[in-house]
Design an enzyme around this catalytic site. Structure first.
Site, PDB file in Angstrom:
ATOM      1  CG  HIS A 246      11.932  -1.636  -1.483  1.00  0.00           C
ATOM      2  ND1 HIS A 246      11.378  -2.390  -0.475  1.00  0.00           N
ATOM      3  CD2 HIS A 246      11.114  -1.781  -2.554  1.00  0.00           C
ATOM      4  CE1 HIS A 246      10.281  -2.988  -0.919  1.00  0.00           C
ATOM      5  NE2 HIS A 246      10.096  -2.635  -2.180  1.00  0.00           N
TER       6      HIS A 246
ATOM      7  CG  HIS B  88       6.174  -4.127  -6.401  1.00  0.00           C
ATOM      8  ND1 HIS B  88       5.525  -4.397  -5.217  1.00  0.00           N
ATOM      9  CD2 HIS B  88       7.392  -3.639  -6.059  1.00  0.00           C
ATOM     10  CE1 HIS B  88       6.332  -4.099  -4.190  1.00  0.00           C
ATOM     11  NE2 HIS B  88       7.474  -3.626  -4.684  1.00  0.00           N
TER      12      HIS B  88
ATOM     13  NE  ARG C  36      -7.919  -7.045   4.935  1.00  0.00           N
ATOM     14  CZ  ARG C  36      -7.295  -7.259   3.787  1.00  0.00           C
ATOM     15  NH1 ARG C  36      -6.450  -8.269   3.638  1.00  0.00           N
ATOM     16  NH2 ARG C  36      -7.515  -6.457   2.757  1.00  0.00           N
TER      17      ARG C  36
ATOM     18  CB  CYS D   1     -12.493  -5.968   8.110  1.00  0.00           C
ATOM     19  SG  CYS D   1     -11.772  -5.650   6.506  1.00  0.00           S
TER      20      CYS D   1
ATOM     21  CE1 TYR E 199      -8.730  -1.805   5.275  1.00  0.00           C
ATOM     22  CE2 TYR E 199      -6.346  -1.619   5.133  1.00  0.00           C
ATOM     23  CZ  TYR E 199      -7.479  -2.394   5.216  1.00  0.00           C
ATOM     24  OH  TYR E 199      -7.387  -3.760   5.232  1.00  0.00           O
TER      25      TYR E 199
END
Lengths: 505, 505
Positions: free
Chosen positions: B67, B91, B167, B215, B349
């Site tokens: 995974h 996914h 966040r 952020c 990001y």
């Protein structure tokens, strides 16, 4: 006016009240000035210093230790100070004239004058040691020499020494023999250590870094053209260049001189550099002591001894910072709690708001050190099937249509790498990404400019191209000029626009 | 499509061809799926891992080690993966569905279904440990919690913990007892060292820094409003806050674990952080090892234990960098030649050109670390003589005319200090300088925002105010939005414009 008066004194940190008092006492004592011959000016050796201004003679012996600019004043001993006051324009103020007048001792005998003036052979030429320069340089001023690299020579990753832009604030000093040259390091407690050039080579590891130097006035003419007139030399895109610099690390030299580079005492905040010809500047100690700061005392440029215009035999090289801190002909390094007292540290290399100037509160602005993100177009040419030369380029770049080929540079301060260059072929309405060209660099950070290339079919090219760059902190260039105007025209970084036609070199 | 397929796999570095091959073999072997009861899902303990998606049952035991997201997959064992796939949207692609299908072993017996679906008590709630939150926070999403500080609470230099923006990318993890918590440091050679919270406090010097977290999506709504729709939470000006953080230096911990912080081996380029709940990110080793980088493993925020939403019991605090690198609930630190494989490092990001997206070449862009210069207006009020309250302010600020009082913040990444904030009271035609407010800060560089204040008589105030800031490298904010658009809406820093009327909180 009071502020201007103070600023001259603050540069030297002297007490103007005492000086004014001296002046009054002196004035009352001096009954009548003498009639003097030119030959008398040279008679005194170092015992007393006489100079002329116009046809007046002054005995400035007592003034020398108080001179805010330091011992450079001795260059004028026995001759005229006129050419120096022209260069050091800070003297052109009433309060400075007043100081000089207190030292008046006579006038030149009319027998020695030609057309009422001191003959030119008695007026010194501070620029006598300036070298011949490559005629390809675009000269903005002869004395001091300020000349930029033409765009025709800006197309390579490494800028050749001969055409590297020259930004001299004063003259190129006459240094005598390199073996007599020495560098003095003065620690915060006043202890000094001297190094000859040979000492530097023998005692320290040699390092080479690839670093771009950029004048804070680069592209100033664009601010003038797009906003308002700015003070200073009207540089185009060529007050920038990239070279390999070789020398020893300032950090290592400071450590050897006894400074704790990894545990800097709180009081030590700045490293001041003084040069032979009187230039001075400083950088924060954090930059000098940083093991990844790569500040060099450099003696080679692109593998050769430094050319005279670039600091022979020794210069500071502060990568990532404005070139004004990379002091040429450095012979004194001082650790201090203050910035260099020079006008180039405390005045000229600062930016103010668009509404401020030309007499701002100088102390309120930060001295320029690291620079903002920048880019420019240095070449624009048609790659069309109409000429054999152009057909070759079509083949080289695998083009099927007639196209426009643009090239240029991008750069950011502080070792921040360029991560993207955006090009618009329609005056900023839509954007593409330029190809960032690879180049081998030396050094701990991205101190070198990044060359870029952009090709677009003629059918998609409009009348105006625009370039803007983005650095690794995702800082970008401002869109325009007027809102970022500063009266000194420093650090102009608005988007460059060029018409879709070959750029004149 | 091929790129999207690969990207999922690249995150885990697996070989898709082998997987596809397995799939074909398996498919041919699996003749018929079984009818299974819900109770069967829990029967297998750690020996085999069964999950449901919709009403299908999958035995993913063999898949777990492959995974890409690691062991977080075990959170779904014995239950539905639907809520997790909703959070981990990577996914939601055909190739991932294909992988899952190869592990299909049955469907839930209709006897166990309610209205044809698995009943909700069998669908796990990953957010069961999320704390209560202050009702003053402006919530953008509940699960995961994303909530900004309202402008009414942005007026102080230190942002109180209760209203500090939240966040979260995932859920707040259930950590059990703090004394059982441990942090593992894995060196480049694979050797590991473990630290309990008590170890960290006992072995290392405690440090406190004042640092602003922002952020990368702060002010994203301004890019949407002024350019085009952006992907992501539509934050206003409150995805930023400033606090005092206390903990130990990452540099010291790395040194203790055996890493040569002052002579970093060439191969070590990144420090990866993994968190309990599955979040991950990394920073360059140069930042982590820098003695003036001030990266902390923090356990206190404004003098109190970290609140659950801010990483209790331990978080990374990377001052000057985008907050996404200050990993909360950190329990593993890995020295590597690669960035963290997480989607938050390798995808979300990043910024792209205005013309790029929404399926860019992700690898071509740099992960956001240091941030560009930023500013915002957080308060605008009339200070007029018409009310006793406002009259008080006129007295406080020594005003003679009815005026407008603006306040706000300015900030830049990398510890670059703000040196000037320009305000326009006429929509950008002319400019003034705001007063930069003093505040006591802790740390090696300017990690904290700079508050500012600006007062202008009503008679000189137009309809629209504009703010822009300048940092010590003289980087400034771009004028507009569209030319700086990126489809993720990251690092929005165009000039903020506000109408001349009170800002709604």
């Amino acid at each position: 006016m009071q502020f201007q008066t103070m600023s001259y004194w603050q540069l030297g940190g002297r007490n103007i009240d005492n000086q004014k008092c001296d002046f009054m006492v002196r004035s009352s004592m001096l009954s009548r000035v003498q009639n003097l011959r030119l030959v008398d000016l040279y008679r005194h050796g170092s015992e007393s210093i006489w100079v002329t201004k116009g046809t007046n003679v002054y005995d400035i012996t007592e003034w020398v230790p108080s001179h805010p600019g330091g011992e450079v004043i001795l260059r004028a001993a026995g001759g005229s100070i006129d050419p120096y006051w022209k260069i050091f324009s800070i003297h052109q103020k009433q309060d400075v004239y007043d100081i000089l007048e207190q030292y008046l001792i006579g006038t030149i005998d009319p027998k020695d004058l030609v057309d009422g003036q001191v003959p030119s052979e008695h007026v010194p030429n501070p620029f006598a040691s300036d070298p011949e320069r490559d005629p390809r340089l675009r000269v903005h001023s002869e004395r001091p020499c300020n000349a930029e690299t033409p765009v025709s020579e800006l197309g390579t990753f490494i800028t050749p020494n001969d055409v590297f832009y020259v930004r001299n604030h004063l003259w190129v000093p006459d240094l005598g023999k390199p073996e007599d040259y020495s560098l003095t390091v003065e620690l915060y407690d006043g202890t000094e250590k001297k190094y000859t050039l040979q000492d530097l080579r023998d005692k320290f590891h040699e390092h080479t870094i690839t670093a771009t130097l950029q004048c804070s006035g680069n592209r100033r003419s664009h601010m003038t053209a797009n906003a308002r007139m700015t003070n200073g030399l009207q540089w185009e895109v060529g007050a920038i260049g990239n070279a390999e610099w070789t020398g020893v690390r300032l950090r290592d030299v400071l450590a050897d001189a006894g400074h704790a580079v990894d545990d800097v005492p709180k009081e030590v905040k700045h490293v001041q550099f003084s040069a032979v010809e009187a230039y001075g500047a400083s950088i924060p100690i954090a930059k000098a002591a940083d093991r990844f700061g790569d500040v060099l005392l450099a003696y080679k440029m692109n593998g050769e001894a430094l050319p005279p215009d670039h600091g022979f035999p020794l210069r500071v090289l502060v990568p990532g910072n404005v070139a004004a801190r990379s002091v040429k002909w450095v012979n004194k390094i001082t650790l201090s709690d203050e910035e260099s007292p020079s006008q180039w540290q405390r005045r000229d290399y600062k930016c103010f708001g668009p509404n401020e100037g030309p007499n701002p509160n100088w102390d309120a602005a930060r001295s320029i050190q690291e620079m903002p993100v920048q880019s420019a177009i240095t070449s624009l040419r048609q790659v069309s099937s109409h000429s054999p030369q152009a057909r070759k380029w079509m083949h080289v770049y695998g083009l099927e249509e007639d196209s426009v080929l643009l090239e240029g540079y991008s750069f950011s301060g502080g070792g921040r790498e360029i991560v993207r260059v955006d090009i618009s072929a329609d005056d900023g309405r839509s954007w593409h990404q330029a190809e960032l060209l690879e180049a081998e660099t030396k050094g701990s950070k991205a101190w070198a400019w990044r060359r870029w290339r952009f090709i677009i079919p003629n059918s998609q090219a409009g009348k105006v191209f625009v370039v803007k760059a983005v650095d690794e902190a995702y800082n970008t260039q401002p869109d325009s000029y007027e809102p970022h105007f500063n009266f000194r025209g420093n650090l102009t970084s608005g988007w460059q626009r060029v018409e879709n036609k070959p750029i004149p070199s």
